[in-house]
Design a protein around this motif. Sequence first.
Motif, short mmCIF file in Angstrom:
data_model
loop_
_atom_site.label_atom_id
_atom_site.label_comp_id
_atom_site.label_asym_id
_atom_site.label_seq_id
_atom_site.Cartn_x
_atom_site.Cartn_y
_atom_site.Cartn_z
N UNK A 424 10.77 3.19 -8.63
CA UNK A 424 10.66 4.41 -10.03
C UNK A 424 10.88 3.36 -11.64
N UNK A 425 11.50 1.72 -10.66
CA UNK A 425 11.80 1.13 -11.96
C UNK A 425 11.17 1.18 -12.84
N UNK A 426 9.58 0.85 -12.02
CA UNK A 426 8.71 -0.37 -12.51
C UNK A 426 8.07 0.80 -13.45
N UNK A 427 7.79 1.94 -12.84
CA UNK A 427 7.51 3.64 -13.92
C UNK A 427 8.01 3.54 -15.06
N UNK A 428 9.45 3.92 -14.49
CA UNK A 428 10.76 4.33 -16.48
C UNK A 428 10.48 2.58 -16.83
N UNK A 429 10.27 1.79 -16.16
CA UNK A 429 10.43 0.71 -17.51
C UNK A 429 9.33 0.86 -18.35
N UNK A 430 8.07 0.80 -17.87
CA UNK A 430 7.12 0.84 -18.48
C UNK A 430 6.58 1.93 -19.45
N UNK A 431 6.88 2.99 -18.78
CA UNK A 431 7.52 4.16 -20.19
C UNK A 431 8.23 3.97 -21.33
N UNK A 432 9.57 2.85 -20.68
CA UNK A 432 10.06 2.07 -22.03
C UNK A 432 9.14 1.64 -22.91
N UNK A 433 9.06 1.04 -22.38
CA UNK A 433 8.29 -0.05 -23.25
C UNK A 433 6.84 0.16 -24.27
N UNK A 434 6.64 1.05 -23.39
CA UNK A 434 6.12 1.99 -24.75
C UNK A 434 6.51 3.11 -25.28
N UNK A 435 7.51 3.38 -25.77
CA UNK A 435 8.54 4.11 -26.80
C UNK A 435 9.24 5.23 -25.94
N UNK A 436 8.52 5.47 -24.90
CA UNK A 436 9.29 7.04 -23.88
C UNK A 436 10.48 6.36 -23.30
N UNK A 437 11.52 7.75 -22.90
CA UNK A 437 12.79 8.00 -22.82
C UNK A 437 13.99 6.82 -23.02
N UNK A 438 13.67 6.16 -24.68
CA UNK A 438 14.88 5.13 -24.82
C UNK A 438 15.78 6.30 -25.34
N UNK A 439 15.12 7.33 -26.38
CA UNK A 439 16.38 7.72 -26.45
C UNK A 439 16.94 8.55 -25.08
N UNK A 440 16.55 9.33 -24.77
CA UNK A 440 16.70 10.16 -23.68
C UNK A 440 16.15 9.64 -22.14
N UNK A 441 17.31 9.27 -21.65
CA UNK A 441 16.98 8.32 -20.84
C UNK A 441 15.92 9.19 -19.39
N UNK A 442 14.94 8.89 -19.25
CA UNK A 442 14.06 9.13 -17.82
C UNK A 442 14.75 8.95 -16.52
N UNK A 443 14.90 10.29 -15.78
CA UNK A 443 15.51 10.46 -14.66
C UNK A 443 14.84 9.66 -12.91
N UNK A 444 15.15 9.63 -12.50
CA UNK A 444 14.44 9.03 -11.31
C UNK A 444 13.99 10.16 -10.29
#
Length: 658
Positions: A424-444
């Motif tokens: 999960x951390x790798x996918x969420x980190x990738x999304x965050x790097x691309x501007x997704x889930x930075x204001x509304x956190x992504x859940x695992x």
Amino acid sequence: MTRKRRHWIVIAGSAIAIGCVAALAERTLTDALDSVLPDARRIANFNRPGTITLLSTDGQVIQKLGPATREKVEQDKMPLLVEQAFVAAEDRRFYYHNGLDIWGISRALVTNLRQGSVREGASTITQQLARTVFLSQERTLPRKLKEAALAYKLERQLSKQQILEQYLNYVYLGSGAYGVADAAWVYFSKSPNQLTLPEAALIAGMPPAPSVYSPLVNQKIALERRAIVLKRMQQAGFISAKEADAARNSPLNLKPAIPKYFNSSAPFFTSWVAQQLPNLLTPEQLEVGGLKIHTSLNLAWQKQAQEVIRKYAPGNTEGSMVSIEPSSGEVRVMVGGKNFNTSQFNRATQALRSPGSTFKLFPYAAAINAGIKPEDKVVDAKRCWRGYCPKNFGNKYLGSVALADALRYSLNTVAVQLLDKVGFDAVISMANNLGIGTTRPLGKYYPLAIGAYEQTVLDMTAAYAAVANRGIYMKPTPFEEIRGPDDEVIWNHRFEGYKGRRALDSDVADTMNWMLQRVVSGGTGAAASLGDRPVAGKTGTSEGARDLWFIGSIPQLTTAVWFGYDNNRKTSGGSGDAAWAWKQFMTKIQDNFEVQPFPPKPVMNRTFRPPGKTRSKPKNGSEDAAKDQDQTQGPPPRYIAPPGGPPLNENFEPMPMP
């Protein structure tokens, strides 16, 4: 030399000396006054407080905000009839005074005393221009003295024609009309050179009391005022008695219109601009106004995009489109809905919608980044992860399949499998790097892999643009440059804007672009194909086809299309509708871009390593008891829907446990 002759020489010499001293004194006094007064030549750049002009990339006006003159008459293009009407109405001795009309003041004083009320003003056109541009409307002696001094300076620095033209472009004429061009449009839907004598006279009668003399307020008073102006034009010799009578008896023939540029030609975009401006400018700068905002919008493309959304939205769904230049982050197109007049809700920036399979970009990019290769085989089969059992569209499974083909055919089980494999951390980190889930956190949660968390069209477009930009993320912006009241540069995107950041390695981005091209050349995004022009893109559909997506890129532009209902009910369409609409838009604008290939698929030398391998502590002090264990995040609980999440993708409906 006789005494008489010497006497006259002395007198002449004294007169010359006195004249020189007087001239010098006048010049000194004039220079002293000029030094504390504004430069009259600044009038050409005059803007009222709070005015903002929004311009497209090619300099077209998108909208003018505030009390702005929305359209000006160019120099030497002011119709003679209009000039004569205003001179007769406002300043009959305009061509004979030096800014102050002493005879006019005396005449007005006598007239007003006879009438017992203020029936005639004494301010010249030059004084009115000075007041409008440099002073307030307060009625105080200091302001009147400044007005007189400024009028005198205007007459010395500008020609009569320049003063008259500037006055006619700035004078307020009621109903939101600033200047003759605005008034001609607001009252008669005409340009100034189309005005008839009665129309010109009616407009010329408004300056003393625009809200009273406006024909849209009181037609009877407006007609009475028009008659006065026509009489003055006749007295000045501008028109004959016959012409005056004919004009006096003519009907108003009003044809009201909204001031030009009052409404935006790209309202969803400009509403977003208004929200972003305070991030770059101070409240004081916005209040002073006179700003020219050079935006990133291509107005021609915007009109094409709006037409495509209206024409190709399936059924009566709403739609949205965003186009971003990957190399700069500049937003070239933003359509937030079919009709701004019907709904001002911006579905490009405000609507949170399930991205469906367009979200697969992130688990696949994380997998490539972790060392999994496009040609590596994965197994597409029915499977559950802690109680969550996704299924493919049509309940079809391909068995052993290359990773690239799994993305090509949008296999849901593989996307969840990748999430489980890289963590999960790798996918969420990738999304965050691309501007997704930075204001509304992504859940695992496992449904994360296939679009369970809602996103905006703008954010998803920016993420795909970063991949097209070889891994450099550029924050979306609507601004190219901002200029102040004196045309000075306040902010420039090239020098002061967001510089971009590395979101993923270029070899990972290049690999993803290669895989996304195969989605369009022979996969679920085939409807978006542009023939020989390379396109990298991905379709997406949420449960019940509530959200229909396609996000596609050519190397120079990334564009997203979304269709759906505001109330989130099911549609009768599919993601192919979004891909087809994308193609219709790109077909209209693709000639603006050279055909360019994406970088070739790189040779990946990474080796996959499972995430987070650590050694546990020895049991009972025995080092032999230590065993390698996967200490990543640990398995999530049996499947639970994300709290407050959107409807799930139709392709991950739960299946019975095997």
